[in-house]
Design a protein around this motif. Sequence first.
Motif, short mmCIF file in Angstrom:
data_model
loop_
_atom_site.label_atom_id
_atom_site.label_comp_id
_atom_site.label_asym_id
_atom_site.label_seq_id
_atom_site.Cartn_x
_atom_site.Cartn_y
_atom_site.Cartn_z
N GLU A 52 0.59 9.40 7.67
CA GLU A 52 1.47 8.13 8.25
C GLU A 52 2.57 7.77 7.94
OE1 GLU A 52 -1.11 3.98 8.90
OE2 GLU A 52 -2.13 5.48 7.63
N LEU A 53 2.83 7.81 6.18
CA LEU A 53 3.97 7.53 6.36
C LEU A 53 4.87 7.99 7.08
CD1 LEU A 53 4.27 8.94 2.52
CD2 LEU A 53 4.34 6.71 3.40
N TRP A 54 5.24 8.84 7.96
CA TRP A 54 6.54 9.53 9.72
C TRP A 54 5.61 9.04 10.34
CZ3 TRP A 54 4.72 13.18 5.46
CH2 TRP A 54 3.88 14.40 6.25
N ARG A 55 4.20 9.37 10.39
CA ARG A 55 3.76 8.82 11.72
C ARG A 55 3.80 6.68 12.56
NH1 ARG A 55 -1.51 10.92 13.29
NH2 ARG A 55 -1.10 13.29 12.32
N ASN A 56 3.47 6.18 10.88
CA ASN A 56 3.65 4.89 11.39
C ASN A 56 5.09 4.50 10.99
OD1 ASN A 56 3.50 2.15 10.61
ND2 ASN A 56 1.69 2.39 9.86
N ARG A 57 5.48 3.47 12.31
CA ARG A 57 6.95 3.87 12.49
C ARG A 57 7.45 2.07 10.76
NH1 ARG A 57 9.57 0.67 17.79
NH2 ARG A 57 11.73 0.85 16.72
N TYR A 58 6.40 1.85 11.33
CA TYR A 58 6.54 0.32 9.82
C TYR A 58 6.97 0.92 8.38
CZ TYR A 58 5.09 -3.12 5.91
OH TYR A 58 5.60 -4.21 5.05
N LEU A 59 5.94 1.72 8.10
CA LEU A 59 6.01 2.41 6.81
C LEU A 59 7.19 3.40 6.95
CD1 LEU A 59 2.77 3.25 6.39
CD2 LEU A 59 3.98 1.77 5.06
N ASN A 60 7.51 4.31 7.81
CA ASN A 60 8.45 5.06 7.62
C ASN A 60 9.68 4.41 7.40
OD1 ASN A 60 10.93 6.72 8.76
ND2 ASN A 60 9.32 7.48 10.12
#
Lengths: 560, 204
Positions: A52-60
């Motif tokens: 999710e760290l690289w898939r989720n745009r916000y977290l990225n």
Amino acid sequence: MRHSPFGYTQAPFSHPAWQIGPGLTIACGLIALTVTGVAALLWQAHLPEVSELWRNRYLNNVIRFTVWQATVSTALSLLLGLFIALALVRQPRFPGRRLLLRVMELSLVLPTIVAVSGLVAVYGRHGWLTAIVEQWTTVRWNLYGLNGIVLAHVFFNAPLAGRILLQALESVPAPRRRIASQLGLKGRWLWRTLDWPAVRRVLPGVAALVFTLCFTSFAIVMTLGGGPASTTLEVAIYQSLRFEFDFGRAALLAVVQLLICGALWFLMVRRSLSANLSPAREFPESIPRPDSQGVRRLQDVALLLCFSLFLLLPLAAVLFRGLPGLATVAINGGQPLNEMTEATLRSFAIALPAGAFSVFSGLLVLSMSSRGGGHLSRLSSVATAVPLMVPPIVLGTALFLLLRPSLGNSYDGLALVALINGVMALPFVTQLMRGPLNNLDKSTVRQADQLGLRGWYRWRWLHWPRLKRPLALAMAYGTGLSLGDFGVIALFGTPGQPTIPVLLYQQLGSYRMDLAAGTALWLVCLLLLVFAAFSLPGYRRNHRNLAGNVFKALAEGRHA
Amino acid sequence: MLEVKGLTFRYPETETIWRFTFGVDHGECIAINGPSGSGKSTLLNLLAGFLTPESGTIRWENRLLNELPPWERPVTSLFQEHNLFEHLDVQTNIGLGIHPGLKLTRTQKEAISHGLVSVGMTGFERRMPGDLSGGQRQRVALLRALLRDQPILLLDEPLTGLDAEARTQLRALLLRHKAAGKVLVLASHDQEDRKILADKLLNL
């Protein structure tokens, strides 16, 4: 008391268990607290997929922005700090040198929220400088977002970097400086022979320290971030916990922060690279440098003047805008005065135990480090650096989750705040005490060993005389840091029971600007009071100038 | 009697091994003779317990000292310099030699005052070491050693760098110490010191 066959008197607390045990317990406790902190979050919520760290745009975006702003802030702070340190070394007779050094020290202990209000007053939309620039040029400037975050980080960290680098440059042995002066070395050769070797020793340590401070910065990003595009890991963790109740995401982000900062500090500890933050600065023999004359002198003076203004203007803004507000509160009394009084008492009720806790535990951990071997020394380094890497909010939340069944009222919450604040002050408090505690030379140690000065006697006769002032300073620092805290209290404080920084934030939020300015000034006054109070023993003994002592005491600072 | 038998020592990462064997009786002084780097200070540090030998024994009155830490050994060291705690006054520096917690009886306090008179330093009780000359500092250190009353005195270049008058005074004190039955182990480059103080010579 046991007597040996040769008449030796055993000192109280001289058994190795006394010298290592308490510190080992605290060090293990700190590391366990960190591990438990993250584990508690994981226990309460399922960890989201790591991808999710690289898939989720916000977290990225959050991770990239955190690294980017910390890198830019560190680079600019180091660059400016280096130029200032070099200018100060080249111009030992710069008329405002002492004042500038004091201001550099003062700016470091300013609570973030106070400094931010000063920066807004100067560089904000209706700020002094913005008004002048917009009137005379077409340049438009928005303080909120990356600009403001970097500016505030540079405001806090360039003086810190400059001070440490200046200390390193001034530590070059006088004979070497004399030779450089006689040979007339200038420019690249002076840099290569004199300055770079001195700077190189401390640069990695300063860079790691500044990067960590910028990376884990909370209040600056909260107040100057300006939106989701400028969110850092620490703020995202806060939002996950406070507003979204997403413990899993908070844990994931905390692990990312821990990994990045932990890797950096692991390298530092492993290569024994650490910045010396000790405030004791020896003023070296003044030897003229071949590159301190002519145009270079004019450039240096201009740079130092601009830097002085950069630091002084926000402080002046806090003073000038705060005086009317503070006077109004004092004269009119009523609700605002009651609020301020209660907030002051509450702040001290948290800050004094926090300071005492950090000093006491720091002392025990350092004692263990000085008595034990390499492993214990490394354990001590890790234990005292851990609070820099772990968001206080994660620690606080974890403790809250773990202790929730037994946390009954708001006083328990305040006790938790005091504990976390004490832990957060540890890395800085231990830096102040490390030098005086460990600098017993070989001959003194041998002499003490032979005379049986061990355990309590060694503490009484060797350590206490050297540690009195650093301990008082560390206590002032631990207390001051907690006094200006706006991180942990933001999570655990209740709006009806604010501390001074929370009251200030509430007043800013409700656009009661005059009151807010008064409260900001009041907070600065309290901070000065704390440092003055803890400097008094040194004042009485040494008959030194009180103001000088206060500012000297402020030398070891970090924005809260 | 102080007996050193087959004592060996080697600094880490070096090839040189030092071996020492000698004996000294009560009221005797043994001078260790040798060029710089020959192991004079190493021997004194081994006797004091600051270094640990690889093998061999150190005995005092047939008691094995090897396993005892520095604070439990019946020895007092006097170095060329750095014998005093710089942040403590003269009286405290001497008092700590008598009791590490400075719990002194009236008699012991009087002994310090009388001792200072005997070494020509009346009224120096509250002076800091930094305010004293080299000779005065050594006299304070020696007085502490005398009042500490340990049977073995280890002397590592104790008179080097002092003026003639100070040397004479300190030699007289050391001779008094020796006459009282103490054992002196002296490392000194100075031939005159050796001639006046030593009864035996150990060549390294």
